[in-house]
Every structure is written in structure tokens, then in C-alpha cells.
Design a protein around this motif. Structure first.
Motif: not given
Ligand code: ADP
Ligand code: MG
Length: 489
Positions: A18-19, A170-172, A213, A225, A227, A278
Motif C-alpha cells: 500500500v502506497i 497528499v495522495s490517499r 509504504v 507505514r 515514510e 516519526k
Molecule cells: P504526515 O504528515 O504525518 O506524513 P500526512 O497525512 O501528511 O501525514 O500524510 C500521510 C501520507 O501517508 C498520505 O499520502 C497517505 O496516503 C499515506 N498513508 C497513510 N497511511 C498509510 C498506510 N497505512 N500505508 C501507506 N501509506 C499510508
């Protein structure tokens, strides 16, 4: 459609990846987000720093509406919700290269809300698309640059980039393979370039991605995840995902746990390593910036933003397909804004769409590739290309003569008509001349003639080839075919 094909095989079964990507895109603007200092890339260190950027006491930030406009246009380009009321927050953190001691960003009320980006992960099959959700786009300040390797005992800071506007897109967590992440980044970069809100040059750092990831067994809840920060090419993002996913699977299969942490990607080894654990949002003590009023956008401003948007890649691709161009070629032609503009000018100059698309994607792109050039430095202009294609369409040039003329165009930059004239490359449809040559060819090849007449029809191609060769490639192939059919009986 979801990419279910990318799976990591472990001892305990298959794992899904998952990304989610956070893309930082530097906004194209002459001045910084909250000051009038210039933003030119590569300027002498510390020549683009105003008193605001240097955080002198009493200096106040003033939003640069051009940066806001670019972010709004970007949001509109991904069909996102535009928030007419948004606000800036302080993110408190010690940044050695951001003298304020905090970053002005947007946490609670971002400028842009939810949107979508449609990707086609498989180039060969552009119709297989997937929609990736975008959670938000917020606007924030970039930091400067620290230089540690210029002097053995000193570090230097260059504040030129400090305060430059960034969009954080910021993507989902919607991507499921390195290929999907690569396609998402390329598509997003194309959109930014079409819109003109970011130059998308990842090597110069004006677009970089934080790569989130996690892995899970298909159907399970989302896993924890990691980062990986500031990855600056599409290829590296894909490599980082591949490495990180495998690493996580190994940890989990060994009975370990993934910790939420920030990691760094090593370009040389293609691996990631832990940088720090993190932080959560509350660690940054975000609060509304008291120096800035909330941003309220007028209807007129939004209407101007919308009206200034160009035709975007998806719309352009559909328009090309409606002109009869194949999905594959339409995808190739619209992938980069410069190529798409070039091709649009070719169509405007009167070229027939299908022939123009065939020629551009094979002849032109082939030649540019061969000579290591890109469309921006193409020695052949769209108008000249339209002239060349017109000479093919009206029968002056055969396909093979057109290739010869094009080679000369690439070398000299001359107009096709002049090249045809100077070098006598015109093809002939003169039946008298062609008939005479055919008669000679037949006389010289009695055996083949006998075989052909005896039923070996594949020899027809042999006679076409001989006739074309005898005429130095300058006979109209359609006329040659017709006359040969008659002559061979
Ligand atoms: P942060 O600033 O703490 O990094 P954000 O909400 O700005 O948090 O970004 C979160 C990013 O991580 C988003 O792109 C989201 O899609 C991704 N994300 C959240 N949960 C997961 C997960 N379990 N696995 C992979 N990507 C995730
Ligand atoms: Mg993040």
C-alpha cells in the motif's frame, strides 16, 4: 481497476503493498510565498533573501496571491474541492535553514480539499485506468539549503530557497505497486506542467516525493507505514517502494513489528535506512499563525483561475482519440506538455491527424531520440512538418522519399519543398516513364516472369522492388502497382 498483480511472496503467503505519496511541488512564481524576494534557481547563495526571509524582528509575512492562484489552479486541474476559506498554521520545529524557527504551513484548513488523478500504469494499454485519490493540497514555505562539504570544520547556509512557496499534494493510500506510483508521479508532473504551476524538474528538486509504504495480507486492515523522505526521481521512488516493501515483509515474517518512522533512500545502493522515529502532528505544536489573516477567496478570483486553465492531458487525449488517433499514440502525444503543444500546432497547420500522429510518434520522436534532443530543441518546426506531410498527402513524395527529405531537414533545417526541388526528390506518377522502366525490368528477368505467370504470385513484390530500385525510389508506388498488374497480366 485495481492492480492486483503486484504481490510479494513470503513464506506465510502473499503480501499486498500500500502506497501513499506526499509530493512537494515548488510553485512557479517570481517571488516567494510571503516576501518579495526572487526565486530564480541557481542564483549566488543568499542573494535572494529579504528581511522577512531572514526573520528580522518586526517583519510581517504578506501572502503572495500569485502563489495562491497557482495552487488553486492546480486544485481545479485535479477536480478538487477549492476551499474559499483557508488558514495558515505554524509548524514548530528547529530548521537550521528556516530562520523563523517554524514553518508556515496549513494543517487544519488547507486551501484545496479532495481531488482525483487518473493514471494508466501500463503504457501498452492506456485504456486500463485507475483513479488515485488526492486528500488535500496545502501551501507552505520551503526551507533553505545547508552545505556541509565545502569546508572541513564549517557548515554554510544558503537561504535563497527559504520561504519559496511549495504545494504539498497528499495522495490517499490508493497505490498498490511501484508501477502505479510511477504512473501517478508522471501524471501529476504532466498536470503541473500543463497548468504551469510547477516546472516538475525533479533533478533540480522542484518536485520531490515522500514515499509512504506499508504491507498487509490482502483484505486485512492497513499496516503500519514508513515514510521515505525527499525522493527526487520517478525511478528512485519506484526503487524505494520495491526495497521498502520487501524489507517490511521480511521483518513481519520474522515475527517483528514495523515502527512508524522516517527513512532515507540511498541512491547508490537502492536501499532505505532509518533516519528518525516519526513525529505525530501534535508534536509540532501547530497553531494558527497570528501574523496572517485567514485567506478568503472571491468568486471572481476563482472564475479567473478556472478560465486560465489550458486543455489538460486527459481532455486532450480524448480529443485526439476522437480524431481517429490510436489510444496508444494519443497517450504518448499528450504525456508531455511540450510535445502536445508541438503536435497541436502541427494539426493547426493543416496536417491530417492520423498521418500526423503516425509520423510524429515514429519519425520525429525516433529522430529526436537518436540525436539525443527533445521536442523543445527540435530542428524541425511543426509548420515545416506540416509541409512535409502535405507533400506526402498530395503524392509528391512517397513514404521513403519523405524519410530522405526529413533526414535533410534534420541536418539543414531547410523547408521540405526547397529540399525536394534542390535534390530532385520528387516522385513521378508519369505512366509513360514508369511503363518504360517496367518493360526493361520484365525483359531482364524472364525466369521470374515465367514463375509468376505459372502461379507464384508472391513474386509480384519482387517486380515492385526492382521497378522502384530502377527509378531510384522516385516512382509513385500506387502507380507502379497498377501498371505492373497490367504488364504482368
Ligand atoms: P504526515 O504528515 O504525518 O506524513 P500526512 O497525512 O501528511 O501525514 O500524510 C500521510 C501520507 O501517508 C498520505 O499520502 C497517505 O496516503 C499515506 N498513508 C497513510 N497511511 C498509510 C498506510 N497505512 N500505508 C501507506 N501509506 C499510508
Ligand atoms: Mg509527511
Amino acid at each position: 481497476m485495481t492492480d492486483t498483480s503486484y504481490r510479494i511472496q513470503g513464506a506465510t503467503g502473499e503480501w499486498e503493498v500500500v502506497i501513499g505519496l506526499e509530493v512537494h511541488a515548488q510553485v512557479t512564481s517570481n517571488a516567494k510565498l510571503f516576501s518579495g524576494a526572487a526565486t530564480e534557481f541557481g542564483a549566488e547563495p543568499n542573494t535572494q533573501v529579504s528581511l522577512v526571509d531572514a526573520a528580522m524582528p518586526g517583519m510581517l509575512p504578506v501572502p503572495n496571491m500569485e502563489c495562491i492562484r497557482q495552487a488553486v489552479r492546480t486544485g481545479m486541474a485535479i477536480d478538487a474541492q477549492i476551499n474559499r476559506w483557508s488558514r495558515f498554521d505554524r509548524k514548530n520545529y528547529f530548521y537550521a535553514d528556516l530562520p523563523q524557527g517554524y514553518q508556515i504551513s496549513q494543517l487544519y484548513h488547507p486551501l484545496v480539499g479532495e481531488g482525483t488523478v487518473e493514471i494508466s500504469p501500463d503504457d501498452k494499454n492506456p485504456d486500463a485506468t485507475k483513479v488515485i485519490g488526492v486528500e488535500r493540497i496545502h501551501v507552505e514555505q520551503d526551507a533553505g539549503k545547508l552545505m556541509h562539504d565545502q569546508h572541513p570544520t564549517r557548515s554554510y547556509v544558503d537561504l535563497n530557497r527559504s520561504g519559496v512557496a511549495l504545494m504539498e499534494i497528499v495522495s490517499r493510500p490508493d497505490m498498490r505497486s511501484p508501477a502505479e506510483a510511477g504512473a501517478y508521479l508522471r501524471k501529476l508532473r504532466a498536470i503541473l506542467r500543463y497548468v504551469g504551476s510547477c516546472d516538475g524538474n525533479m533533478e533540480e528538486g522542484s518536485m520531490r516525493a515522500d514515499v509512504n509504504v506499508s504491507v498487509r495480507k490482502p483484505g486485512d486492515e492497513l499496516g503500519t507505514r514508513t515514510e521515505t523522505k525527499n525522493v527526487n526521481s520517478v525511478r528512485f521512488v519506484m526503487a524505494a517502494i520495491e526495497y521498502e516493501a520487501k524489507r517490511q515483509v521480511e521483518v513481519l515474517e520474522d515475527g517483528g513489528r514495523i515502527v512508524q518512522e522516517t527513512r532515507l533512500f540511498n541512491v547508490e545502493s537502492g536501499t532505505t535506512r532509518s533516519m528518525r522515529s516519526k513525529e505525530d502532528a501534535h508534536d509540532y505544536r501547530y497553531f494558527p499563525d497570528p501574523d496572517l489573516l485567514p485567506l478568503e477567496l472571491e468568486e471572481d478570483f476563482l472564475a479567473d483561475c478556472r478560465a486560465s486553465l489550458p486543455e489538460l492531458p486527459d481532455a486532450k487525449r480524448k480529443r485526439y482519440e476522437a480524431l481517429g488517433i490510436s489510444a496508444y499514440q494519443a497517450n504518448v502525444l499528450t504525456a508531455e506538455v511540450e510535445a502536445a503543444r508541438w503536435f497541436d500546432t502541427l494539426l493547426e497547420a493543416g496536417a491530417k491527424p492520423v498521418a500526423a500522429a503516425n509520423w510524429t510518434t515514429s519519425e520525429l520522436f525516433g529522430a529526436l531520440n537518436r540525436t539525443g534532443r527533445d521536442i523543445a530543441t527540435s530542428p524541425v518546426s511543426p509548420t515545416q512538418a506540416a509541409e512535409l506531410l502535405a507533400l506526402v498527402a498530395d503524392g509528391t513524395l512517397s513514404g521513403s522519399l519523405a524519410k530522405q527529405v526529413f533526414e535533410v531537414m534534420l541536418e539543414t533545417g531547410d523547408a521540405p519543398a526547397k529540399i525536394v526541388e534542390d535534390r530532385g526528390l520528387k516522385q513521378t506518377s508519369d505512366t509513360g516513364v514508369i511503363e518504360a522502366v517496367i518493360a526493361e525490368v520484365i525483359a531482364k528477368n524472364p525466369n521470374q516472369l515465367a514463375q509468376y505467370r505459372g502461379g507464384k504470385e508472391t513474386l509480384f513484390g519482387f517486380f515492385v522492388g526492382q521497378t522502384m530500385k530502377a527509378m531510384g525510389g522516385k516512382a509513385n508506388p500506387a502507380v507502379v502497382n497498377e501498371l505492373l498488374k497490367k504488364a504482368l497480366g
